[in-house]
Design a protein around this motif. Structure first.
Motif, PDB file in Angstrom:
ATOM      1  N   GLN A  33      71.606  44.287  11.944  1.00  0.00           N
ATOM      2  CA  GLN A  33      71.014  43.756  13.037  1.00  0.00           C
ATOM      3  C   GLN A  33      70.403  42.339  12.890  1.00  0.00           C
ATOM      4  OE1 GLN A  33      71.364  44.795  16.388  1.00  0.00           O
ATOM      5  NE2 GLN A  33      70.330  43.208  17.310  1.00  0.00           N
ATOM      6  N   ALA A 108      71.864  45.507  20.662  1.00  0.00           N
ATOM      7  CA  ALA A 108      71.801  46.051  19.561  1.00  0.00           C
ATOM      8  C   ALA A 108      73.275  46.000  18.821  1.00  0.00           C
ATOM      9  CB  ALA A 108      71.207  47.648  19.588  1.00  0.00           C
ATOM     10  N   LEU A 109      73.333  45.681  17.520  1.00  0.00           N
ATOM     11  CA  LEU A 109      74.522  45.611  16.828  1.00  0.00           C
ATOM     12  C   LEU A 109      75.832  45.051  17.587  1.00  0.00           C
ATOM     13  CD1 LEU A 109      74.141  48.854  14.802  1.00  0.00           C
ATOM     14  CD2 LEU A 109      73.660  46.619  14.011  1.00  0.00           C
ATOM     15  N   GLY A 115      68.110  44.661  23.377  1.00  0.00           N
ATOM     16  CA  GLY A 115      68.394  43.732  22.590  1.00  0.00           C
ATOM     17  C   GLY A 115      67.364  42.963  22.392  1.00  0.00           C
TER      18      GLY A 115
END
Length: 129
Positions: A33, A108-109, A115
């Protein structure tokens, strides 16, 4: 003295594997991340700087800089990161300059979900005839 028999350690490898994974998986995902956020931030900063230089050229205006920034972001990442692009004229050390600001949220990712909000700016001194 009586001797004790040692029991075989059946299933110990599975337990060790699960214990190690509970530490390594979140650590790996966290590093991934951070890498994703830094990559997006650096790309947005580069696009903002390029848009500011483009808008500061002699025969260009602020809308040209915004369009150039959006095109750079769309070509490198995704158009969803180019939704909030703003170009303004500012004074830097008494010289007229252009500032391009880009705001985006990195999920996220790279997937959906909460986020990280990012705001970057690019500056360039306007050309004069």
């Amino acid at each position: 003295m009586a001797r004790r028999r040692c029991r075989p350690a059946r299933g110990a490898a599975v337990v060790d594997f699960v214990l190690v994974l509970t530490i390594l998986v979140p650590l790996f995902l966290g590093v991934l991340q951070v890498g994703l956020v830094l990559m997006v931030r650096n790309t947005l900063a580069s696009a903002a700087a390029e848009g500011a230089r483009h808008a500061a050229a002699l025969d260009r205006d602020l809308a040209d800089g915004e369009a150039r920034t959006r095109a750079q972001i769309d070509g490198a990442l995704s158009g969803r990161f180019a939704d909030d692009v703003d170009a303004t004229t500012v004074a830097i050390d008494g010289r007229p300059s252009v500032r391009v600001t880009v705001r985006a949220t990195v999920p996220a990712l790279g997937l959906a979900g909460p986020g990280v909000s990012i705001s970057v700016q690019g500056h360039a001194v306007e050309e004069t005839p």
